[in-house]
Design an enzyme around this catalytic site. Structure first.
Site, PDB file in Angstrom:
ATOM      1  N   TYR A 126      63.924  47.366  38.906  1.00  0.00           N
ATOM      2  CA  TYR A 126      64.167  48.594  39.678  1.00  0.00           C
ATOM      3  C   TYR A 126      65.659  48.947  39.653  1.00  0.00           C
ATOM      4  O   TYR A 126      66.044  50.074  39.332  1.00  0.00           O
ATOM      5  CB  TYR A 126      63.684  48.386  41.117  1.00  0.00           C
ATOM      6  N   GLY A 166      62.436  63.829  48.592  1.00  0.00           N
ATOM      7  CA  GLY A 166      62.103  65.024  47.818  1.00  0.00           C
ATOM      8  C   GLY A 166      61.587  66.124  48.730  1.00  0.00           C
ATOM      9  O   GLY A 166      61.995  67.292  48.626  1.00  0.00           O
ATOM     10  N   SER A 189      70.075  54.697  43.372  1.00  0.00           N
ATOM     11  CA  SER A 189      69.852  53.815  44.527  1.00  0.00           C
ATOM     12  C   SER A 189      71.088  52.958  44.781  1.00  0.00           C
ATOM     13  O   SER A 189      71.818  52.604  43.850  1.00  0.00           O
ATOM     14  CB  SER A 189      68.678  52.871  44.252  1.00  0.00           C
ATOM     15  N   GLY A 245      58.166  65.751  45.233  1.00  0.00           N
ATOM     16  CA  GLY A 245      58.503  66.525  46.437  1.00  0.00           C
ATOM     17  C   GLY A 245      57.449  66.452  47.520  1.00  0.00           C
ATOM     18  O   GLY A 245      57.483  67.225  48.475  1.00  0.00           O
TER      19      GLY A 245
HETATM   20  N1  LIG Z   1      63.653  54.853  50.535  1.00  0.00           N
HETATM   21  C1  LIG Z   1      64.706  54.178  50.137  1.00  0.00           C
HETATM   22  O1  LIG Z   1      65.212  53.324  50.874  1.00  0.00           O
HETATM   23  C2  LIG Z   1      65.332  54.469  48.785  1.00  0.00           C
HETATM   24  C3  LIG Z   1      66.633  53.990  48.565  1.00  0.00           C
HETATM   25  C4  LIG Z   1      67.267  54.301  47.369  1.00  0.00           C
HETATM   26  C5  LIG Z   1      66.630  55.096  46.434  1.00  0.00           C
HETATM   27  N2  LIG Z   1      65.368  55.549  46.668  1.00  0.00           N
HETATM   28  C6  LIG Z   1      64.778  56.444  45.652  1.00  0.00           C
HETATM   29  O2  LIG Z   1      64.455  57.676  46.267  1.00  0.00           O
HETATM   30  C7  LIG Z   1      63.473  58.350  45.489  1.00  0.00           C
HETATM   31  C8  LIG Z   1      62.454  58.984  46.420  1.00  0.00           C
HETATM   32  O3  LIG Z   1      61.750  57.976  47.122  1.00  0.00           O
HETATM   33  P1  LIG Z   1      61.438  58.042  48.687  1.00  0.00           P
HETATM   34  O4  LIG Z   1      62.118  56.892  49.306  1.00  0.00           O
HETATM   35  O5  LIG Z   1      61.683  59.408  49.213  1.00  0.00           O
HETATM   36  O6  LIG Z   1      59.883  57.634  48.696  1.00  0.00           O
HETATM   37  P2  LIG Z   1      58.502  58.409  48.825  1.00  0.00           P
HETATM   38  O7  LIG Z   1      58.394  59.114  50.130  1.00  0.00           O
HETATM   39  O8  LIG Z   1      57.478  57.376  48.496  1.00  0.00           O
HETATM   40  O9  LIG Z   1      58.550  59.510  47.682  1.00  0.00           O
HETATM   41  C9  LIG Z   1      58.343  59.233  46.340  1.00  0.00           C
HETATM   42  C10 LIG Z   1      57.960  60.537  45.665  1.00  0.00           C
HETATM   43  O10 LIG Z   1      57.878  60.301  44.252  1.00  0.00           O
HETATM   44  C11 LIG Z   1      56.625  60.805  43.791  1.00  0.00           C
HETATM   45  N3  LIG Z   1      56.250  60.076  42.600  1.00  0.00           N
HETATM   46  C12 LIG Z   1      56.122  58.739  42.436  1.00  0.00           C
HETATM   47  N4  LIG Z   1      55.786  58.449  41.160  1.00  0.00           N
HETATM   48  C13 LIG Z   1      55.702  59.644  40.518  1.00  0.00           C
HETATM   49  C14 LIG Z   1      55.408  60.018  39.193  1.00  0.00           C
HETATM   50  N5  LIG Z   1      55.120  59.108  38.250  1.00  0.00           N
HETATM   51  N6  LIG Z   1      55.425  61.341  38.862  1.00  0.00           N
HETATM   52  C15 LIG Z   1      55.725  62.266  39.800  1.00  0.00           C
HETATM   53  N7  LIG Z   1      56.016  61.974  41.083  1.00  0.00           N
HETATM   54  C16 LIG Z   1      55.993  60.671  41.433  1.00  0.00           C
HETATM   55  C17 LIG Z   1      55.685  60.653  44.975  1.00  0.00           C
HETATM   56  O11 LIG Z   1      54.652  61.588  44.849  1.00  0.00           O
HETATM   57  P3  LIG Z   1      53.068  61.233  44.808  1.00  0.00           P
HETATM   58  O12 LIG Z   1      52.902  59.833  45.346  1.00  0.00           O
HETATM   59  O13 LIG Z   1      52.476  62.293  45.654  1.00  0.00           O
HETATM   60  O14 LIG Z   1      52.743  61.349  43.358  1.00  0.00           O
HETATM   61  C18 LIG Z   1      56.602  61.041  46.122  1.00  0.00           C
HETATM   62  O15 LIG Z   1      56.663  62.452  46.250  1.00  0.00           O
HETATM   63  C19 LIG Z   1      62.929  57.311  44.514  1.00  0.00           C
HETATM   64  O16 LIG Z   1      63.458  57.566  43.225  1.00  0.00           O
HETATM   65  C20 LIG Z   1      63.475  55.997  45.054  1.00  0.00           C
HETATM   66  O17 LIG Z   1      63.657  55.036  44.043  1.00  0.00           O
HETATM   67  C21 LIG Z   1      64.687  55.234  47.808  1.00  0.00           C
END
Ligand SMILES: NC(=O)c1ccc[n+]([C@@H]2O[C@H](COP(=O)([O-])OP(=O)(O)OC[C@H]3O[C@@H](n4cnc5c(N)ncnc54)[C@H](OP(=O)(O)O)[C@@H]3O)[C@@H](O)[C@H]2O)c1
Length: 251
Positions: A152, A19, A139, A14
């Site tokens: 992934y 998040g 995703s 978050g």
């Molecule tokens: N952006 C896209 O285009 C996209 C598309 C489809 C799906 N997604 C999915 O959306 C989700 C959120 O990603 P986002 O795009 O919002 O990216 P983001 O801004 O990089 O957020 C990722 C979040 O996950 C946390 N995180 C990563 N590894 C972790 C771990 N091992 N334990 C706990 N927290 C962890 C990070 O926190 P810290 O780094 O502070 O630990 C951060 O809060 C992911 O599951 C991603 O696969 C993203």
């Protein structure tokens, strides 16, 4: 709307992106929100930007660590006693051709995206109220083949399948489980995976609605699925992608 007044929602990952946007949305709708991440400084920053200290609990927890998840659930139990909804959102991406993926890359992606999601949910279940809701962040890549995203995408297909199986498993308790499939969403993960200057325009051109998505677009969908407005929806995947997977790029 105040669909979450007095409800408690756990959001893994978050501290930024979807998040964080979901935490803000649910706080606006009256929830008590638990946000997690791996980094204390990022957690402190998220807490201060969320600006609702009485209704926000930030816990350092790596979702790949069962010890951390046990600590997390103990913290939530002490703070609120129970959980109404879980957004299993934390995820990582390693984007390279399959022949370049190492065993360490494979283990990292599966540990966070699959094992982490599974145990986030399983460990939260004893605290979950009957009638609650789980939303898993999958995703768009589970619906399409993307050459640099084999492991992934497979991890995301796995967690969508969890939504189906756990949706059936937990139905007797009235707990609904769904996944979401975001398209290209403008977050830190997207920017890190697409560092070149032309990426945004190229990706936006693949999307019928003509732009990347915003984290708030995802937050609105998660709030819907987590709320009683979605009380007859379980085991589904909601694609939020501006039309990306439903169309032929460039046609
Ligand atoms: N952006 C896209 O285009 C996209 C598309 C489809 C799906 N997604 C999915 O959306 C989700 C959120 O990603 P986002 O795009 O919002 O990216 P983001 O801004 O990089 O957020 C990722 C979040 O996950 C946390 N995180 C990563 N590894 C972790 C771990 N091992 N334990 C706990 N927290 C962890 C990070 O926190 P810290 O780094 O502070 O630990 C951060 O809060 C992911 O599951 C991603 O696969 C993203």
């Amino acid at each position: 709307m105040h669909r979450f007044t007095n409800k408690t929602v756990l959001i893994t990952g978050g501290t930024s992106g979807m998040g964080f946007a979901t935490a803000r949305r649910l706080l606006d709708e009256g929830a008590y929100v638990v946000v997690t991440g791996r980094d204390e400084a990022r957690l402190d920053s998220a807490t201060s930007r969320l600006d609702a200290p009485e209704r926000t609990l930030a816990v350092r927890a790596d979702v790949a660590s069962l010890t951390d998840l046990d600590h997390l659930t103990r913290q939530i139990e002490t703070w609120r006693g129970s959980v109404d909804a879980v957004f299993a959102n934390a995820g990582v991406g390693v984007f390279k051709p399959s022949t370049e993926l190492t065993e360490a890359d494979f283990d990292h992606v599966i540990d966070v995206n699959f094992k982490g999601v599974f145990f986030t949910i399983v460990k939260a279940l004893p605290l979950m109220r009957d009638g609650g809701s789980v939303v898993i962040n999958a995703s768009w890549t589970l619906h399409r083949g993307l050459p640099i995203a084999s492991v992934y995408s497979a991890s995301k297909a796995a967690v969508h399948n969890l939504a189906r199986t756990l949706g059936a498993d937990l139905a007797p308790r009235g707990i609904r489980v769904n996944s979401i499939s975001p398209g290209y969403i403008d977050t830190q993960m997207y920017r890190e995976a697409n560092p070149d200057l032309g990426a945004e325009a190229r990706n936006a051109a693949e999307v019928p609605l003509g732009s990347l998505g915003h984290p708030d677009d995802i937050a609105a969908a998660v709030a819907f699925l987590a709320s009683d407005d979605a009380s007859y929806i379980t085991g589904q995947d909601l694609v939020i992608d501006g039309g990306l997977v439903g169309s032929v790029p460039g046609a």
